[in-house]
Design an enzyme around this catalytic site. Sequence first.
Site, mmCIF file in Angstrom:
data_model
loop_
_atom_site.group_PDB
_atom_site.id
_atom_site.type_symbol
_atom_site.label_atom_id
_atom_site.label_comp_id
_atom_site.label_asym_id
_atom_site.label_seq_id
_atom_site.Cartn_x
_atom_site.Cartn_y
_atom_site.Cartn_z
ATOM 1 N N CYS A 21 6.339 21.577 14.262
ATOM 2 C CA CYS A 21 7.368 22.220 13.438
ATOM 3 C C CYS A 21 7.318 21.689 11.998
ATOM 4 O O CYS A 21 6.397 22.015 11.268
ATOM 5 C CB CYS A 21 8.734 22.038 14.085
ATOM 6 S SG CYS A 21 9.978 23.198 13.478
ATOM 7 N N HIS A 58 7.600 24.605 19.481
ATOM 8 C CA HIS A 58 7.936 23.356 20.171
ATOM 9 C C HIS A 58 7.311 23.330 21.566
ATOM 10 O O HIS A 58 7.889 23.880 22.509
ATOM 11 C CB HIS A 58 9.451 23.206 20.292
ATOM 12 C CG HIS A 58 10.105 22.761 19.032
ATOM 13 N ND1 HIS A 58 10.346 21.435 18.735
ATOM 14 C CD2 HIS A 58 10.545 23.458 17.969
ATOM 15 C CE1 HIS A 58 10.926 21.333 17.556
ATOM 16 N NE2 HIS A 58 11.045 22.556 17.062
ATOM 17 N N ASP A 115 7.356 20.902 23.410
ATOM 18 C CA ASP A 115 8.286 20.094 24.208
ATOM 19 C C ASP A 115 9.415 20.940 24.777
ATOM 20 O O ASP A 115 10.176 20.463 25.641
ATOM 21 C CB ASP A 115 8.880 18.986 23.336
ATOM 22 C CG ASP A 115 9.475 19.516 22.044
ATOM 23 O OD1 ASP A 115 10.711 19.496 21.903
ATOM 24 O OD2 ASP A 115 8.720 19.954 21.158
#
Length: 363
Positions: free
Chosen positions: A247, A331, A333
């Site tokens: 990001c 992302h 994650d």
Amino acid sequence: MTKRLLVLEDGTIFEGKAFGAEIDVTGEIVFNTGMTGYQESITDQSYNGQILTFTYPLVGNYGINRDDYESISPTCKGVVVFEEARRASNWRNQMTLDEFLKSKKIPGISGIDTRALTKIIRKHGTMRATLTHVGDSIDHITDQLQATVLPIDNIKQVSTKTAYPAPGVGLSVVLVDFGLKHSILRELSKRDCNVTVVPYTTTAEEILHLNPDGVMLSNGPGNPEDVPEALEMIRGVQGKIPIFGICMGHQLFSMANGAKTYKMKFGHRGFNHAVREIATGRVDFTSQNHGYAVSREDFPEHLMITHEEINDKSVEGVRHRYQPAFSVQFHPDAAPGPHDASYLFDEFIEMMEAFKGKKGGSK
């Protein structure tokens, strides 16, 4: 019912019901298209200074729990919903959304036509907005809003002030905190990494002194051009240690290598963004939260674009052609969102191991 106003800088006024903290705030208003994950979104430091609108009509129905924080002290300015669930029902629930926002001093407004609000943002772009109580002169509120200058030190506000460890027994990773999500730490922890989180002002020399196997550049709020010192740090470690950016980290890595960035009209914020890996054609659904993007204009020859957003073709991933370094705009994650792209953490592990083996073999 206590009334509250949402006033946009273009003069649009919404009246709704107040919940959360009883304070007035001003910030940039944005919208998130996720159907769930409101706790993770509110606590995501990439929303620092922003008033967060949820497009999904019901928010708060499963409450707030201890496990889904992406930061301990959220810094979004306010929350806008169509309907706030007054009763939460979930086996992990510990408090309501209203109680949570009160405890974190974040105001909210419900009863807003979030569909109409989203259409305004999509048409005119993100803009300044104010959450305020009913009673003040609308002309005064609008004048104050027009005169407001939003801060540009967003990353400074949310980055850790001192380094701290997240111990593991595997590869050593320095994680540069531009406003990191805890889910990044969780993914590294799953892979037994020994992580040291450092402030965004940490120099290349200080990072190299820690002798890590790799460097991660985290997500974060605001304009990447506001932290030029990070570019010097990235150039200082690049080529010496593998790099993985997410990001904000992706934007800074790209800029450090000569790419440009631009502010998007209304950004990507949600958990349903389809991204195509150019080399393989693989499509992943991804979690995203960004208002700036890397430009294709005058793109550096030593970088290659690896991923693009399917709908607007914006740059979603880059890789250095000659050095062990890559980054993605989305992302991997997740938290919240799909875990389609979590394999990128494994690629980072493989990159560090390969670089470590090559470096050891050259001695």
